[in-house]
Design a protein around this motif. Structure first.
Motif, PDB file in Angstrom:
ATOM      1  N   TYR A   1      -4.924   7.143  -1.907  1.00 29.93           N
ATOM      2  CA  TYR A   1      -4.174   5.937  -1.135  1.00 29.93           C
ATOM      3  C   TYR A   1      -4.390   4.787  -2.168  1.00 29.93           C
ATOM      4  O   TYR A   1      -5.622   4.474  -2.596  1.00 29.93           O
ATOM      5  CB  TYR A   1      -5.114   5.701   0.108  1.00 29.93           C
ATOM      6  CG  TYR A   1      -4.683   4.376   0.867  1.00 29.93           C
ATOM      7  CD1 TYR A   1      -3.405   4.156   1.505  1.00 29.93           C
ATOM      8  CD2 TYR A   1      -5.686   3.194   0.964  1.00 29.93           C
ATOM      9  CE1 TYR A   1      -3.459   2.947   2.174  1.00 29.93           C
ATOM     10  CE2 TYR A   1      -5.501   2.194   1.387  1.00 29.93           C
ATOM     11  CZ  TYR A   1      -4.296   2.003   2.099  1.00 29.93           C
ATOM     12  OH  TYR A   1      -4.060   0.774   2.738  1.00 29.93           O
TER      13      TYR A   1
ATOM     14  N   THR B   1       0.640   6.119  -0.905  1.00 27.93           N
ATOM     15  CA  THR B   1      -0.150   6.856  -1.643  1.00 27.93           C
ATOM     16  C   THR B   1       0.678   7.665  -2.901  1.00 27.93           C
ATOM     17  O   THR B   1       1.896   7.409  -2.826  1.00 27.93           O
ATOM     18  CB  THR B   1      -0.262   8.140  -0.531  1.00 27.93           C
ATOM     19  OG1 THR B   1       1.063   8.542   0.150  1.00 27.93           O
ATOM     20  CG2 THR B   1      -0.959   7.659   0.905  1.00 27.93           C
TER      21      THR B   1
ATOM     22  N   SER C   1       0.912  -1.196   0.014  1.00 23.79           N
ATOM     23  CA  SER C   1       0.014   0.038  -0.012  1.00 23.79           C
ATOM     24  C   SER C   1       0.892   1.371   0.066  1.00 23.79           C
ATOM     25  O   SER C   1       2.024   1.077   0.401  1.00 23.79           O
ATOM     26  CB  SER C   1      -1.014  -0.121   1.295  1.00 23.79           C
ATOM     27  OG  SER C   1      -0.366   0.091   2.532  1.00 23.79           O
TER      28      SER C   1
ATOM     29  N   GLY D   1     -11.924   7.426   2.205  1.00 23.00           N
ATOM     30  CA  GLY D   1     -11.065   6.318   2.775  1.00 23.00           C
ATOM     31  C   GLY D   1      -9.802   7.505   3.395  1.00 23.00           C
ATOM     32  O   GLY D   1      -9.990   8.086   4.115  1.00 23.00           O
ATOM     33  N   ARG D   2      -8.781   6.728   2.916  1.00 24.47           N
ATOM     34  CA  ARG D   2      -7.397   7.284   3.207  1.00 24.47           C
ATOM     35  C   ARG D   2      -6.892   8.159   2.359  1.00 24.47           C
ATOM     36  O   ARG D   2      -5.553   8.652   2.623  1.00 24.47           O
ATOM     37  CB  ARG D   2      -6.485   6.151   3.816  1.00 24.47           C
ATOM     38  CG  ARG D   2      -6.678   5.505   5.145  1.00 24.47           C
ATOM     39  CD  ARG D   2      -5.818   4.299   5.403  1.00 24.47           C
ATOM     40  NE  ARG D   2      -6.543   3.231   4.868  1.00 24.47           N
ATOM     41  CZ  ARG D   2      -6.050   1.977   5.135  1.00 24.47           C
ATOM     42  NH1 ARG D   2      -4.988   1.663   5.907  1.00 24.47           N
ATOM     43  NH2 ARG D   2      -6.738   0.809   4.645  1.00 24.47           N
ATOM     44  N   SER D   3      -7.642   8.479   1.216  1.00 22.05           N
ATOM     45  CA  SER D   3      -7.075   9.606   0.316  1.00 22.05           C
ATOM     46  C   SER D   3      -7.461  11.060   1.008  1.00 22.05           C
ATOM     47  O   SER D   3      -8.144  11.078   2.062  1.00 22.05           O
ATOM     48  CB  SER D   3      -7.889   9.470  -0.884  1.00 22.05           C
ATOM     49  OG  SER D   3      -7.209   8.410  -1.605  1.00 22.05           O
TER      50      SER D   3
ATOM     51  N   ASP E   1      -8.694   4.436  -3.009  1.00 21.81           N
ATOM     52  CA  ASP E   1      -9.655   5.180  -2.278  1.00 21.81           C
ATOM     53  C   ASP E   1      -9.755   6.413  -3.305  1.00 21.81           C
ATOM     54  O   ASP E   1      -8.568   7.377  -3.448  1.00 21.81           O
ATOM     55  CB  ASP E   1      -9.590   5.778  -1.058  1.00 21.81           C
ATOM     56  CG  ASP E   1      -9.281   4.699  -0.128  1.00 21.81           C
ATOM     57  OD1 ASP E   1     -10.081   3.710  -0.203  1.00 21.81           O
ATOM     58  OD2 ASP E   1      -8.726   4.763   1.070  1.00 21.81           O
TER      59      ASP E   1
ATOM     60  N   SER F   1     -14.909   2.459  -0.209  1.00 27.76           N
ATOM     61  CA  SER F   1     -13.473   2.613  -0.210  1.00 27.76           C
ATOM     62  C   SER F   1     -12.738   1.263  -0.761  1.00 27.76           C
ATOM     63  O   SER F   1     -13.446   0.365  -1.220  1.00 27.76           O
ATOM     64  CB  SER F   1     -13.075   2.919   1.162  1.00 27.76           C
ATOM     65  OG  SER F   1     -13.285   1.882   1.950  1.00 27.76           O
TER      66      SER F   1
ATOM     67  N   HIS G   1     -14.210   5.588   6.238  1.00 28.26           N
ATOM     68  CA  HIS G   1     -13.675   6.793   5.901  1.00 28.26           C
ATOM     69  C   HIS G   1     -13.109   7.770   7.270  1.00 28.26           C
ATOM     70  O   HIS G   1     -12.547   9.030   6.987  1.00 28.26           O
ATOM     71  CB  HIS G   1     -14.746   7.653   5.320  1.00 28.26           C
ATOM     72  CG  HIS G   1     -15.376   6.668   4.052  1.00 28.26           C
ATOM     73  ND1 HIS G   1     -14.727   6.737   2.784  1.00 28.26           N
ATOM     74  CD2 HIS G   1     -16.765   6.412   4.062  1.00 28.26           C
ATOM     75  CE1 HIS G   1     -15.436   6.175   1.997  1.00 28.26           C
ATOM     76  NE2 HIS G   1     -16.668   5.899   2.723  1.00 28.26           N
ATOM     77  N   GLY G   2     -13.247   7.206   8.281  1.00 29.97           N
ATOM     78  CA  GLY G   2     -12.665   7.805   9.393  1.00 29.97           C
ATOM     79  C   GLY G   2     -13.439   9.105   9.902  1.00 29.97           C
ATOM     80  O   GLY G   2     -14.702   9.166   9.650  1.00 29.97           O
TER      81      GLY G   2
END
Length: 270
Positions: free
Chosen positions: A28, A19, A17, A76-78, A71, A49, A172-173
């Motif tokens: 991400y 970015t 993984s 997500g983590r983007s 994402d 995501s 997605h936090g």
């Protein structure tokens, strides 16, 4: 690093993984499988995501594919995103091209769900040389009245159903409010009622597997028939008794059928 005899064996297809920076934001990504294998790229749905594909990635790598899921911007983590450019997904198409370049993938198969399926259709029409095959799952190419109750139900679930909201938080936090707001406000605009991408779909030249549950809450079966008819080489699978999430609700059957469809596009198939 040395390991002891008691250490568990390394996974055959470890997940990698990272970015990648893109025009002021970052994406991400997750990638698995052997680098020499052909690649399939997973495109998540409008509230999804990379987590949406956790039941697909192992099955596909086990059959000789490498997988790339990411994402989209705002998810997500983007990076966070102020709004979506619906219904054309212009920035998302540029992001996908840049991500494929970054990952050294000149030509891939695409599997996209809902909004991700629409992204896949747009991308295949714009970059036919980069897509060997396309699988759309509950993709949308115009708006129809049948979509409104499903969208309103999701609005109600987001406001009142803590279990639904917590599922989005896991994906997605702290971006959960913007993810839902961007998606919902982006699609309910009155000016989108005239949107219809069928005129460009003849430009999708690659074989296209069009999948939709017959009980889809967000589109009628006719919608899937129209997608299959509009592309140059469409193949239709309407799934009885299934709603909007066939990859999650029927993962074994979904994986088997999609892998069978993609097999001819895997060079050196075993």
């Amino acid at each position: 690093m040395a390991t002891s005899r008691s250490d568990p064996p390394a996974p055959v297809n470890p997940l990698r993984s990272g970015t990648v920076g893109r025009a002021g934001h970052s994406l991400y990504w997750e990638r698995a499988g052997q680098p020499g294998d052909p690649a399939v790229v997973f495109l998540h749905h409008g509230l999804g995501s990379t987590r949406a594909w956790k039941l697909q990635q192992p099955a596909f790598t086990a059959c000789g594919w490498q997988t790339l899921a990411y994402d989209r911007w705002g998810y997500g983590r983007s990076s966070p995103r102020p709004s979506l450019d619906l219904p054309g997904f212009g920035t998302d198409l540029d992001d996908l091209a840049a991500l494929l370049d970054d990952q050294g993938l000149p030509r891939v198969a695409l599997v996209g769900h809902s909004d991700g399926g629409t992204v896949g259709l747009y991308f295949a029409a714009r970059h036919p040389e980069r897509v060997s095959a396309l699988v759309t799952v509950a993709a949308h190419i115009y708006l129809e009245e049948a979509m409104l109750p499903g969208m309103l139900a999701l609005r109600q679930a987001f406001d009142q159903d803590e279990r639904f909201r917590q599922g989005l938080v896991r994906a997605h936090g702290d971006k959960v409010e913007s993810v839902f707001g961007n998606w919902y406000e982006g699609w309910v605009r009155a000016e989108h009622l005239a949107w219809d991408m069928r005129p460009i779909l003849s430009g999708v030249r690659c074989p296209t597997f069009v999948i939709q549950g017959e009980l889809d809450e967000h589109a009628t079966p006719q919608h899937a028939r129209d997608v299959a008819a509009a592309v140059a080489d469409g193949h239709l699978w309407l799934i009885p008794g299934v709603g909007h999430m066939p990859a999650q609700d029927r993962p074994d059957e979904f994986n088997r059928r999609v892998l069978e469809f993609l097999e001819p596009f895997r060079p050196g198939a075993r």
